[in-house]
Each structure stands twice: as structure tokens, then as C-alpha cells.
Design a protein around this motif. Structure first.
Motif, short mmCIF file in Angstrom:
data_model
loop_
_atom_site.label_atom_id
_atom_site.label_comp_id
_atom_site.label_asym_id
_atom_site.label_seq_id
_atom_site.Cartn_x
_atom_site.Cartn_y
_atom_site.Cartn_z
N LEU A 107 0.84 -1.19 0.00
CA LEU A 107 0.00 0.00 0.00
C LEU A 107 0.88 1.24 0.00
O LEU A 107 1.83 1.34 0.79
CB LEU A 107 -0.90 0.00 1.24
N VAL A 108 0.58 2.17 -0.88
CA VAL A 108 1.36 3.40 -0.97
C VAL A 108 0.42 4.56 -1.26
O VAL A 108 -0.63 4.39 -1.88
CB VAL A 108 2.45 3.27 -2.06
N GLN A 109 0.79 5.73 -0.80
CA GLN A 109 -0.02 6.91 -1.06
C GLN A 109 0.23 7.42 -2.48
O GLN A 109 1.31 7.17 -3.06
CB GLN A 109 0.32 8.01 -0.06
N PRO A 110 -0.72 8.14 -3.03
CA PRO A 110 -0.51 8.74 -4.36
C PRO A 110 0.76 9.58 -4.36
O PRO A 110 1.03 10.32 -3.41
CB PRO A 110 -1.76 9.59 -4.56
N GLY A 111 1.52 9.45 -5.44
CA GLY A 111 2.78 10.14 -5.54
C GLY A 111 3.96 9.36 -5.00
O GLY A 111 5.12 9.76 -5.19
N GLY A 112 3.68 8.28 -4.32
CA GLY A 112 4.74 7.47 -3.75
C GLY A 112 5.35 6.50 -4.74
O GLY A 112 5.00 6.49 -5.92
N MET B 277 8.39 1.73 -9.73
CA MET B 277 7.17 2.48 -10.01
C MET B 277 7.19 3.77 -9.19
O MET B 277 7.18 3.73 -7.96
CB MET B 277 5.94 1.65 -9.67
N ASP B 278 7.25 4.88 -9.87
CA ASP B 278 7.31 6.18 -9.22
C ASP B 278 6.06 6.99 -9.54
O ASP B 278 5.36 6.72 -10.51
CB ASP B 278 8.55 6.95 -9.67
N ASN B 279 5.81 8.01 -8.70
CA ASN B 279 4.65 8.87 -8.90
C ASN B 279 3.38 8.05 -9.12
O ASN B 279 2.63 8.28 -10.08
CB ASN B 279 4.89 9.82 -10.10
N VAL C 147 -0.67 -4.24 -5.63
CA VAL C 147 -0.24 -2.85 -5.45
C VAL C 147 -1.51 -2.02 -5.25
O VAL C 147 -2.41 -2.04 -6.09
CB VAL C 147 0.54 -2.34 -6.67
N THR C 148 -1.56 -1.30 -4.14
CA THR C 148 -2.70 -0.46 -3.84
C THR C 148 -2.21 0.96 -3.62
O THR C 148 -1.34 1.20 -2.78
CB THR C 148 -3.45 -0.95 -2.60
N VAL C 149 -2.77 1.89 -4.39
CA VAL C 149 -2.39 3.29 -4.28
C VAL C 149 -3.61 4.05 -3.74
O VAL C 149 -4.62 4.19 -4.42
CB VAL C 149 -1.95 3.87 -5.63
N SER C 150 -3.48 4.50 -2.52
CA SER C 150 -4.62 5.13 -1.87
C SER C 150 -4.15 6.02 -0.74
O SER C 150 -3.15 5.73 -0.08
CB SER C 150 -5.57 4.06 -1.32
N SER C 151 -4.88 7.10 -0.51
CA SER C 151 -4.59 7.98 0.61
C SER C 151 -5.41 7.59 1.83
O SER C 151 -5.27 8.21 2.89
CB SER C 151 -4.86 9.44 0.22
#
Length: 127
Positions: A9-14, A81-83, A123-127
Motif C-alpha cells: 500500500l502506498v499513497q498517491p505520488g509514492g 514504479m514512481d509517482n 499494489v494499492t495506491v490510496s490515501s
């Protein structure tokens, strides 16, 4: 067998780095594909890396943000994987094949070209 790791899990932009490794053969000697499948969607190509030509074909949606690299010493392929964006949320798969692959454009990068697959990593991109 391809063994995947590195999701999460990563925040947007991570950023995240996915790994794809094997012990049965020299992974770096063969073409590599990275694919992803979001819930409710078909699996789609992220990139095809045709090592023999030195050419990597990236999806427009990840061009400039994702980068593939090969570490021959550890027999591992990485997807940096960036941004990251919420739209990148998916299960990511690496794949390879023992037959040469010849591509001229990204649209030819399809899962049917690859016969050996990893099991996928979330991969989960979420704030």
C-alpha cells in the motif's frame, strides 16, 4: 517458476519497487513482460522488455513513471514504479518466455507472448 515480491500500500505520488526472481534459469537472458489486472478489468500490459534488442515498450499510462531493470547477479528483474496514482492499483504480474519475442510497437505486447508467469503481487495506491 517466477517468484514475485514487493507489493503493498502506498499513497498517491509514492514509489514501490516490485521484484521478480527465479533460481531455475538466467532470467536476464529472456524477454520480460509486466502486466497488471485491476478489479473488474482484464489483464493489461504494462511493458515488454525485449532484452536482445535493448528495447523496452511501455504503456502510455506508465511511460516516464515506471522503469524496468535487470540484476544479473541476483537473477532478478525489478519494476520501479514512481509517482504512483490510484489508477495504478492492481495485481501486478511478471512473465517471461524461452522463445525470442520480436516487437515493433507496444500494442504487440500481449500476455499470449509469455508462457511462464509469476503469481502476482498486489499494489494499492490510496490515501
Amino acid at each position: 517458476q517466477l517468484v514475485q515480491s514487493g507489493g503493498g500500500l502506498v499513497q498517491p505520488g509514492g514509489s514501490l519497487r516490485l521484484a521478480c526472481a527465479t533460481s531455475g534459469f538466467t532470467l536476464g537472458a529472456y524477454p520480460i513482460g509486466w502486466f497488471r489486472q485491476a478489479p473488474g478489468n482484464e489483464r493489461e500490459a504494462v511493458l515488454c522488455d525485449i532484452d536482445r534488442s535493448g528495447k523496452t515498450f511501455y504503456s502510455d499510462s506508465v511511460q516516464g513513471r515506471f522503469t524496468i531493470s535487470r540484476d544479473k547477479a541476483t537473477n532478478t528483474v525489478y519494476l520501479q514504479m514512481d509517482n504512483l496514482k490510484p489508477g495504478d492499483t492492481a495485481v501486478y504480474y511478471c512473465a517471461t518466455d524461452f522463445q525470442p519475442i520480436y516487437l515493433f510497437r507496444f500494442e504487440q505486447c500481449s500476455e499470449g507472448l509469455f508462457g511462464l508467469w509469476g503469481r502476482g503481487t498486489q499494489v494499492t495506491v490510496s490515501s
